[in-house]
Design a protein around this motif. Structure first.
Motif: not given
Length: 301
Positions: A115-122, A39-44
């Motif tokens: 992390i990449l998934a978080g970047v894409l969602l961001g 979760l933290i890596l996703f938010l990062m």
């Protein structure tokens, strides 16, 4: 800065005050910590997506992380090799068959994918309405609380820690040599020395270093801190089987804080049960030291 230090110390201390001896609860705790890391890596990753002109910062992220991992690795290896050359024999024995390196590598690729998934969602989120910093801080507080409980119930007493000289020596050398490597990296990168010291104080704890550095210095350097500590863990996994027989202190110490958890099975399989107490003590000390020194260096910068 001081509020950031309190943010780390308070939940960690509260968690350490909570005794727990029920194995089912401890197993559930381990699972919760693993999920919190994702979760933290996703938010990062989302936080990184909110950086203006992200593509222009990729060079900075990778150059900082590669310079730091090279400087810190050289300093750690030199200091730990010196300790190996002076040690009394630290007994090792053949362990169980090694875990698949490809499986471990795949786990690391999965972390980067989160992390990449978080970047894409961001890219689809509005940074003015999505309070990623608030969510990250809440996730960090919960993670530290759970980790505090884990440390309290790791089975180590203060007496056991203080009476394990090799674990103390390894942890002390990793602490000091990492700072020397961080100073060298900061000089090469022309960044403030305190920032180099903070980045060097993650000791392989990539989820914590990434979010703490992101909170204090921004997601660009936070991502560099994450990559630096993740590469350290990957290198440790690859090097431990080769180093263990002739250089056991180096094999244990290079994994730093991860010797308490992620690289512990690799250490046990390579060196047998004799190295486990030393690895746990060293990893325990470095796990406690990481958040204190990271925010401490930033506080007094």
């Amino acid at each position: 800065m001081y509020s950031g230090l309190l943010l780390v110390l308070l939940p960690l201390a509260l968690g350490y005050c909570i005794p727990c001896h029920a194995r089912p609860i401890l197993r559930l705790l381990d699972l919760a910590v693993a999920r919190m890391v994702y979760l933290i890596l996703f938010l990062m990753g989302i936080s990184l997506a909110f950086v203006d002109n992200l593509s222009q910062h990729l060079g900075t992220i990778f150059s900082v992380s590669l310079v730091l991992v090279a400087c810190i690795s050289l300093a750690n290896m030199s200091a730990l090799w010196w300790l190996d050359s002076r040690r009394q024999r630290l007994a090792t024995q053949a362990g169980q068959p090694l875990l698949s390196k490809w499986r471990l590598l795949l786990d690391s690729v999965w972390l980067c994918s989160v992390i990449l998934a978080g970047v894409l969602l961001g890219q689809w989120l509005d940074k003015d309405t999505f309070a990623v910093d608030t969510f990250s801080e809440a996730a960090l507080i919960l993670l530290l609380l759970l980790i505090g409980i884990q440390l309290r119930n790791s089975g180590l007493t203060l007496r056991q820690i203080l009476l394990n000289p090799w674990g103390l020596k390894i942890a002390g050398l990793v602490l000091v040599s990492s700072w020397l490597g961080g100073l060298a990296g900061a000089w090469l990168l022309n960044m403030p020395l305190a920032h180099g010291l903070a980045l060097a104080s993650g000791y392989g704890w990539y989820s914590l270093s990434g979010i703490l550095i992101s909170d204090q210095l921004g997601p660009v350097l936070g991502s560099a801190a994450f990559i630096n500590d993740l590469l350290r863990e990957l290198l440790a996994i690859m090097l431990i089987p080769t180093l263990m027989r002739r250089f056991p202190c180096t094999a244990i110490g290079y994994g730093a804080a991860t010797a308490l958890d992620f690289t512990l099975p690799v250490l046990q399989r390579s060196g047998g049960v004799a190295v486990v107490p030393v690895a746990i003590v060293s990893g325990f000390i470095l796990s406690l030291a990481a958040p204190l020194f990271m925010l401490g260096f930033l506080t007094f910068a």
